[in-house]
Design a protein around this motif. Structure first.
Motif, PDB file in Angstrom:
ATOM      1  N   ASN A  38      -3.333   5.148  -8.435  1.00  0.00           N
ATOM      2  CA  ASN A  38      -2.858   6.563  -8.516  1.00  0.00           C
ATOM      3  C   ASN A  38      -3.419   7.079  -7.351  1.00  0.00           C
ATOM      4  OD1 ASN A  38      -1.129   6.331 -10.505  1.00  0.00           O
ATOM      5  ND2 ASN A  38      -2.749   6.546 -11.975  1.00  0.00           N
ATOM      6  N   ILE A  39      -4.207   6.448  -6.332  1.00  0.00           N
ATOM      7  CA  ILE A  39      -4.757   6.850  -5.152  1.00  0.00           C
ATOM      8  C   ILE A  39      -3.698   7.243  -3.881  1.00  0.00           C
ATOM      9  CG2 ILE A  39      -6.612   6.544  -3.388  1.00  0.00           C
ATOM     10  CD1 ILE A  39      -7.985   4.607  -5.236  1.00  0.00           C
ATOM     11  N   ASP A  40      -3.717   8.473  -3.848  1.00  0.00           N
ATOM     12  CA  ASP A  40      -2.556   9.137  -3.090  1.00  0.00           C
ATOM     13  C   ASP A  40      -2.747   8.410  -1.568  1.00  0.00           C
ATOM     14  OD1 ASP A  40      -1.352  10.567  -4.916  1.00  0.00           O
ATOM     15  OD2 ASP A  40      -2.364  12.340  -4.463  1.00  0.00           O
ATOM     16  N   LEU A  41      -3.842   8.413  -1.159  1.00  0.00           N
ATOM     17  CA  LEU A  41      -4.167   7.866   0.440  1.00  0.00           C
ATOM     18  C   LEU A  41      -3.689   6.426   0.658  1.00  0.00           C
ATOM     19  CD1 LEU A  41      -4.924   8.555   3.229  1.00  0.00           C
ATOM     20  CD2 LEU A  41      -7.431   7.749   2.434  1.00  0.00           C
ATOM     21  N   LEU A  42      -3.963   5.542  -0.343  1.00  0.00           N
ATOM     22  CA  LEU A  42      -3.637   4.286  -0.367  1.00  0.00           C
ATOM     23  C   LEU A  42      -2.095   3.882  -0.397  1.00  0.00           C
ATOM     24  CD1 LEU A  42      -6.754   2.774  -1.986  1.00  0.00           C
ATOM     25  CD2 LEU A  42      -6.176   3.178   0.452  1.00  0.00           C
TER      26      LEU A  42
ATOM     27  N   GLY B 252      -6.475  -0.674 -12.883  1.00  0.00           N
ATOM     28  CA  GLY B 252      -7.298   0.771 -12.903  1.00  0.00           C
ATOM     29  C   GLY B 252      -7.516   0.754 -11.299  1.00  0.00           C
ATOM     30  N   ALA B 253      -7.924   1.936 -11.048  1.00  0.00           N
ATOM     31  CA  ALA B 253      -8.509   2.202  -9.830  1.00  0.00           C
ATOM     32  C   ALA B 253      -9.674   1.399  -9.016  1.00  0.00           C
ATOM     33  CB  ALA B 253      -8.782   3.852  -9.375  1.00  0.00           C
ATOM     34  N   SER B 254     -10.748   1.285  -9.970  1.00  0.00           N
ATOM     35  CA  SER B 254     -11.914   0.550  -9.663  1.00  0.00           C
ATOM     36  C   SER B 254     -11.604  -0.862  -9.410  1.00  0.00           C
ATOM     37  CB  SER B 254     -13.157   0.793 -10.670  1.00  0.00           C
ATOM     38  OG  SER B 254     -12.497   0.207 -11.863  1.00  0.00           O
ATOM     39  N   GLY B 255     -11.046  -1.594 -10.154  1.00  0.00           N
ATOM     40  CA  GLY B 255     -10.604  -2.927 -10.245  1.00  0.00           C
ATOM     41  C   GLY B 255      -9.776  -3.213  -9.080  1.00  0.00           C
ATOM     42  N   THR B 256      -8.738  -2.192  -8.433  1.00  0.00           N
ATOM     43  CA  THR B 256      -7.972  -2.301  -7.424  1.00  0.00           C
ATOM     44  C   THR B 256      -8.875  -2.183  -6.167  1.00  0.00           C
ATOM     45  OG1 THR B 256      -5.896  -1.498  -8.916  1.00  0.00           O
ATOM     46  CG2 THR B 256      -5.566  -1.483  -6.303  1.00  0.00           C
ATOM     47  N   LEU B 257      -9.671  -1.201  -6.293  1.00  0.00           N
ATOM     48  CA  LEU B 257     -10.342  -1.042  -4.905  1.00  0.00           C
ATOM     49  C   LEU B 257     -11.251  -2.460  -4.885  1.00  0.00           C
ATOM     50  CD1 LEU B 257     -11.242   2.790  -5.180  1.00  0.00           C
ATOM     51  CD2 LEU B 257      -9.788   1.529  -3.777  1.00  0.00           C
ATOM     52  N   LEU B 258     -11.597  -2.888  -5.709  1.00  0.00           N
ATOM     53  CA  LEU B 258     -12.559  -4.105  -5.714  1.00  0.00           C
ATOM     54  C   LEU B 258     -11.718  -5.358  -5.213  1.00  0.00           C
ATOM     55  CD1 LEU B 258     -15.211  -5.643  -6.389  1.00  0.00           C
ATOM     56  CD2 LEU B 258     -14.464  -6.202  -8.579  1.00  0.00           C
TER      57      LEU B 258
END
Length: 125
Positions: A11-15, A90-96
């Motif tokens: 759900n991070i709009d920029l990515l 989730g956002a943190s796992g996806t960013l990882l």
């Protein structure tokens, strides 16, 4: 491509826009080409082991390429599993996962640039 698809699901709009997804795909292609297709080391250089007393004679560029390939591949496998199982990390796992992939792709690119620079130096000297 699979890591970009997994990152786009957050759900991070920029990515989630087309630009970052295209940049990830082009970066992955560049890393794959540069990191996998390494030119051989120059024949006149002496290959020193990484550890003086160890038995490893692996070249630092090859180790950088192999580690980058491993990180990028591991991130891709986790992304494919998440896509197939329709799991949201989730956002943190996806960013990882995205960060691990980005570090791996950059390691491949740097290894390819170092190997090509080394090969060019041996031709000019």
């Amino acid at each position: 491509m699979f890591v970009a698809a997994e990152v786009a699901k957050t759900n991070i709009d920029l990515l989630g826009t087309g630009g970052p997804i295209l940049a990830m795909m082009l970066g992955g292609a560049a890393g794959f080409y540069l990191g996998i297709d390494l030119p051989p080391p120059p024949p006149h250089r002496v290959q020193l082991p990484l550890w003086r007393k160890g038995t490893s004679r692996a070249d630092a560029v090859e180790l950088l390429s192999a580690a980058g390939t491993f990180l990028a591949s591991a991130a891709a496998v986790v992304s494919v599993c998440a896509i197939i199982l329709d799991d949201s990390m989730g956002a943190s796992g996806t960013l990882l996962i995205g960060g691990g992939w980005a570090i791996g792709a950059m390691m491949q690119i740097v290894a390819g640039i170092f190997a090509r620079t080394r090969a060019d130096d041996s031709v000019t000297s």
